[in-house]
Design an enzyme around this catalytic site. Structure first.
Site: not given
Ligand code: PGA
Ligand code: ZN
Length: 434
Positions: A42, A155, A164, A205, A242, A287, A314, A339, A367, A390
């Site tokens: 994402s 997810h 999340e 995750e 999140d 988040e 983010d 990140k 991560h 995270k």
């Molecule tokens: P990602 O997302 O799949 O882009 O690593 C995790 C997040 O939104 O924090």
């Molecule tokens: Zn995020």
């Protein structure tokens, strides 16, 4: 002088079984460093570009041979002889070699691999662990981990719109005890899900993604799990969210497709979060509560709720110093998610962290959903004093690798290690529910 003698790169697989790049750097002295680059699902629209081959005959187009080729054919000849400990000069060279604003030519994956592997080689030459080599002070803080234990959104195949639901053991005195309490809560949650007849298989995750019925059911399940494991929701274990709101932002509205079809404006969403903070005082952090394109909404969200909870950007900041600086000027958020692969070099990442510090923003290192056993983010957190991390749930090897590395660092530091704990959220005055 830590002169770069050679560079190598290799296509490897990440935790989803998709290709990613591994880069190794060797110095004249014989010291070496290697980095494995993660990959998001994402992703924010303004992230630095991850270079994929697009050749549908290999890995459905996801191969990274071009990025590997760029490291070997373009970056290697340009950086041989450079000093690996001059991180800023090296990263500037990589940015100039690429020549685009989003690292699209050489690939942010290729560039980050070189940037991190060089730092690791320079650390190895000094016979120092990465967290000491990169350290910005001699007081070491172990970050509060946020464990993504329940999933919705993209997810999970359930009726939860938010991505999340995380537990953050702030009440523990050490990182090791924080990890223990999270693991116990994770297992209590598994038990509860099992008894309710829900599935307990885990997603990318390591979080559970059962077929829950509503956006609030995860909150109730987590509260119960925390109590069942013998902890207090709030002062012992906080719940952090999140929702990844960019994922359900369509044509200027927030569209809840999974929990029953309904549309919400920015104002409605801010009201929803205000209600949640009242009803669930154990929430400390939110988040991406609004979408990356909803800057005006974010400004109002920060005005209305910034004193009540940590608001982490983010997708909206994508670890980009320019975008983040603009966000700071406009009063957006009070915390930033870091990140490394969103921006692509160690130097630019450090710049973001510095900007956060000097403007009173908290920081969370993260991560990606596609990971490897690389543990750089654990060392990076301790080196830079990032107070939260995270790295997924309390299972799956590539997630646990980061937490185990933090256990190792805490053990090695002994009395010099300080767990960030509840101090991280002390400026947000919440009354614990217990
Ligand atoms: P990602 O997302 O799949 O882009 O690593 C995790 C997040 O939104 O924090
Ligand atoms: Zn995020």
């Amino acid at each position: 002088m830590s002169k770069i003698a050679s560079l190598d790169a290799l296509e490897i697989l990440d935790s989803r079984g998709n290709p990613t790049i591994q880069v190794s750097v060797s110095l004249d002295s014989g010291a070496t460093g290697a980095a494995k680059v993660p990959s998001g699902a994402s992703t924010g629209r303004n992230e630095a570009a991850e270079l994929r081959d697009g050749d549908l005959k290999r890995y459905g187009g996801k191969g990274v041979r071009k990025a590997v080729g760029n490291v070997i054919k373009i970056i290697r000849p340009a950086v041989i002889g450079m000093d690996a400990s001059e991180q800023k000069l090296l990263d500037e060279k990589l940015i100039a070699l690429d020549g685009t604003t989003n690292k699209a030519r050489l690939g942010a994956n290729a560039i980050l691999g070189v940037s991190v592997a060089a730092a690791k080689a320079a650390a190895a030459e000094r016979k120092a662990p990465l967290y000491r080599y990169l350290a910005q002070s001699d007081s070491y803080v172990l970050p509060v981990p946020m464990f993504n234990v329940l999933n919705g959104g993209r997810h999970a195949d359930n009726n939860v719109d938010f991505q999340e639901f995380m537990i953050a053991p702030i009440g523990a005195p050490t990182f090791a005890e924080a990890l223990q309490s999270a693991s116990e809560t994770f297992h209590a949650l598994k038990d509860i899900l099992h008894r309710k007849g829900y599935e307990t298989s885990v997603g990318d995750e390591g979080g559970f993604a059962p077929r829950l019925r509503s956006n609030e059911e995860p909150m109730e399940l987590l509260e119960t799990a925390i109590h069942k494991a013998g902890y207090r929701a709030g002062s012992g274990i906080a719940i952090n969210l999140d929702p990844a709101a960019s994922e359900f932002y369509e044509g200027g509205s927030y569209v809840f497709k999974k929990s029953g079809k309904s549309k919400r404006s920015s104002e409605d969403m801010i009201q929803l979060w205000a209600d949640w903070l009242e009803r669930y005082p154990e929430i400390r952090s939110l988040e991406d509560g609004l979408a990356e394109d909803d800057w005006e909404g974010w400004r109002r969200l920060t005005q209305q709720l910034g004193a009540k909870a940590q608001l982490v950007g983010d997708d909206i900041f994508v670890t980009n110093p320019q975008i983040f600086a603009k966000g700071i000027r406009e009063g957006i958020a009070n915390s930033i998610l870091i990140k490394l692969n969103q921006i692509g070099t160690v130097t630019e990442t450090l710049h973001c962290i510095k900007l956060a510090r000097s403007n009173g923003y908290t920081t969370v290192i993260s991560h990606r959903s596609g990971e490897t056993d690389d543990t750089t983010i654990a060392d990076f957190a301790v080196a830079t004093g990032i107070e939260q991390i995270k790295a997924g749930s309390v299972c799956r090897g590539e997630r646990i690798a980061k937490y185990n590395r933090l256990l190792e660092i805490e053990h090695e530091l002994g009395r010099d290690a300080h767990y960030a704990g509840s101090d991280v959220y002390s400026r947000w005055k919440h009354l614990p529910k217990d």
